[in-house]
Design a protein around this motif. Sequence first.
Motif, PDB file in Angstrom:
ATOM      1  N   GLY A 184       0.735  -1.268   0.053  1.00 33.08           N
ATOM      2  CA  GLY A 184      -0.149  -0.011  -0.014  1.00 33.08           C
ATOM      3  C   GLY A 184       0.908   1.183  -0.083  1.00 33.08           C
ATOM      4  O   GLY A 184       1.951   1.152   0.241  1.00 33.08           O
ATOM      5  N   PRO A 185       0.238   2.355  -0.386  1.00 31.27           N
ATOM      6  CA  PRO A 185       1.007   3.710  -0.172  1.00 31.27           C
ATOM      7  C   PRO A 185       1.450   3.775   1.175  1.00 31.27           C
ATOM      8  O   PRO A 185       0.999   3.671   1.939  1.00 31.27           O
ATOM      9  N   THR A 186       2.669   4.415   1.237  1.00 30.97           N
ATOM     10  CA  THR A 186       3.192   4.785   2.641  1.00 30.97           C
ATOM     11  C   THR A 186       3.395   6.402   2.581  1.00 30.97           C
ATOM     12  O   THR A 186       3.844   6.794   1.679  1.00 30.97           O
ATOM     13  N   PHE A 187       3.102   6.824   3.821  1.00 28.13           N
ATOM     14  CA  PHE A 187       3.167   8.320   3.916  1.00 28.13           C
ATOM     15  C   PHE A 187       4.497   8.801   4.136  1.00 28.13           C
ATOM     16  O   PHE A 187       5.269   8.278   4.708  1.00 28.13           O
ATOM     17  N   LEU A 188       4.797   9.781   3.317  1.00 30.98           N
ATOM     18  CA  LEU A 188       6.346  10.275   3.435  1.00 30.98           C
ATOM     19  C   LEU A 188       6.468  11.634   4.130  1.00 30.98           C
ATOM     20  O   LEU A 188       7.120  11.755   5.210  1.00 30.98           O
ATOM     21  N   ARG A 199      15.893  13.497   4.389  1.00 31.98           N
ATOM     22  CA  ARG A 199      16.252  13.527   2.838  1.00 31.98           C
ATOM     23  C   ARG A 199      15.153  14.165   1.957  1.00 31.98           C
ATOM     24  O   ARG A 199      15.453  14.550   0.837  1.00 31.98           O
ATOM     25  N   PHE A 200      13.842  14.320   2.449  1.00 34.32           N
ATOM     26  CA  PHE A 200      12.792  14.823   1.611  1.00 34.32           C
ATOM     27  C   PHE A 200      12.416  16.298   2.155  1.00 34.32           C
ATOM     28  O   PHE A 200      12.254  16.515   3.297  1.00 34.32           O
ATOM     29  N   LYS A 237      -0.263  27.052  -7.769  1.00 34.31           N
ATOM     30  CA  LYS A 237      -0.889  25.949  -7.437  1.00 34.31           C
ATOM     31  C   LYS A 237      -0.056  24.988  -7.845  1.00 34.31           C
ATOM     32  O   LYS A 237      -0.263  23.576  -8.498  1.00 34.31           O
ATOM     33  N   HIS A 238       1.069  24.939  -7.114  1.00 33.05           N
ATOM     34  CA  HIS A 238       2.211  23.904  -7.745  1.00 33.05           C
ATOM     35  C   HIS A 238       3.067  23.331  -6.306  1.00 33.05           C
ATOM     36  O   HIS A 238       3.157  23.981  -5.645  1.00 33.05           O
ATOM     37  N   LEU A 239       3.246  22.160  -6.250  1.00 31.30           N
ATOM     38  CA  LEU A 239       4.041  21.389  -5.006  1.00 31.30           C
ATOM     39  C   LEU A 239       5.081  20.614  -5.693  1.00 31.30           C
ATOM     40  O   LEU A 239       4.834  19.943  -6.735  1.00 31.30           O
ATOM     41  N   SER A 240       6.403  20.419  -4.978  1.00 30.57           N
ATOM     42  CA  SER A 240       7.154  19.556  -5.524  1.00 30.57           C
ATOM     43  C   SER A 240       7.966  18.653  -4.349  1.00 30.57           C
ATOM     44  O   SER A 240       7.934  19.418  -3.131  1.00 30.57           O
ATOM     45  N   LEU A 241       8.272  17.607  -4.613  1.00 26.56           N
ATOM     46  CA  LEU A 241       9.177  16.679  -3.621  1.00 26.56           C
ATOM     47  C   LEU A 241      10.589  16.606  -4.092  1.00 26.56           C
ATOM     48  O   LEU A 241      10.680  16.244  -5.289  1.00 26.56           O
ATOM     49  N   HIS A 242      11.438  17.062  -3.282  1.00 25.16           N
ATOM     50  CA  HIS A 242      12.825  16.679  -3.533  1.00 25.16           C
ATOM     51  C   HIS A 242      13.378  15.746  -2.694  1.00 25.16           C
ATOM     52  O   HIS A 242      13.208  15.778  -1.139  1.00 25.16           O
ATOM     53  N   ILE A 243      14.081  14.854  -3.296  1.00 26.69           N
ATOM     54  CA  ILE A 243      14.911  14.020  -2.323  1.00 26.69           C
ATOM     55  C   ILE A 243      16.273  13.991  -2.728  1.00 26.69           C
ATOM     56  O   ILE A 243      16.731  13.880  -3.944  1.00 26.69           O
TER      57      ILE A 243
END
Lengths: 114, 114
Positions: free
Chosen positions: A43-47, A61-62, A71-77
């Motif tokens: 299942g999906p895991t909350f990050l 790291r996130f 109206k934009h978001l981004s995830l950086h790893i």
Amino acid sequence: DQQVKQNSPSLSVQEGRISILNCDYTNSMFDYFLWYKKYPAEGPTFLISISSIKDKNEDGRFTVFLNKSAKHLSLHIVPSQPGDSAVYFCAAKASGGSNYKLTFGKGTLLTVNP
Amino acid sequence: DAGVTQSPTHLIKTRGQQVTLRCSPISGHKSVSWYQQVLGQGPQFIFQYYEKEERGRGNFPDRFSARQFPNYSSELNVNALLLGDSALYLCASSITGDSNQPQHFGDGTRLSIL
């Protein structure tokens, strides 16, 4: 009508480099945003999540960035690791009467190459 | 602590049959939500229950129904199964379901309709 859009179906990066996953939304009532990671057969895991009163939230790291005007978001790893290879879903929750449900994008498959 | 548990993990049915899927939330979580994920899409909201009451329903036909028990576990029922009901059915739990808190997902039930 898709209210949460992840326009990149896939992304490939080298181990140690930065991964940037993008998400756009159309509903102005969204005020809470989440990223989930999903491995096959799980299942999906909350990050990580972010409230609309913030523009950045960091957890190890996130990092998630929110640009409300766009109206934009981004995830950086950073740095990316092979174990980060998975499908990443952006999700949003609205304020008001429908504040109980999550609306998901279609996901982006991230592949981190050793 | 145990996460969200779902049963069965896999199920094969034929058109016209009925199916019941089960979910146990994380201990202390009083809200359970159900999502349907078809291949290549993000999860789609079906229902949310809180304190045994239906809080919200997504755009699904009346063939889909659910309930929540006093121990906060939940069942999803689907009648008169169609080929298009083939999907991964995900259960998510959260403390109350309606505030800025993440929903935590189980590994899902893979339903195949022949």
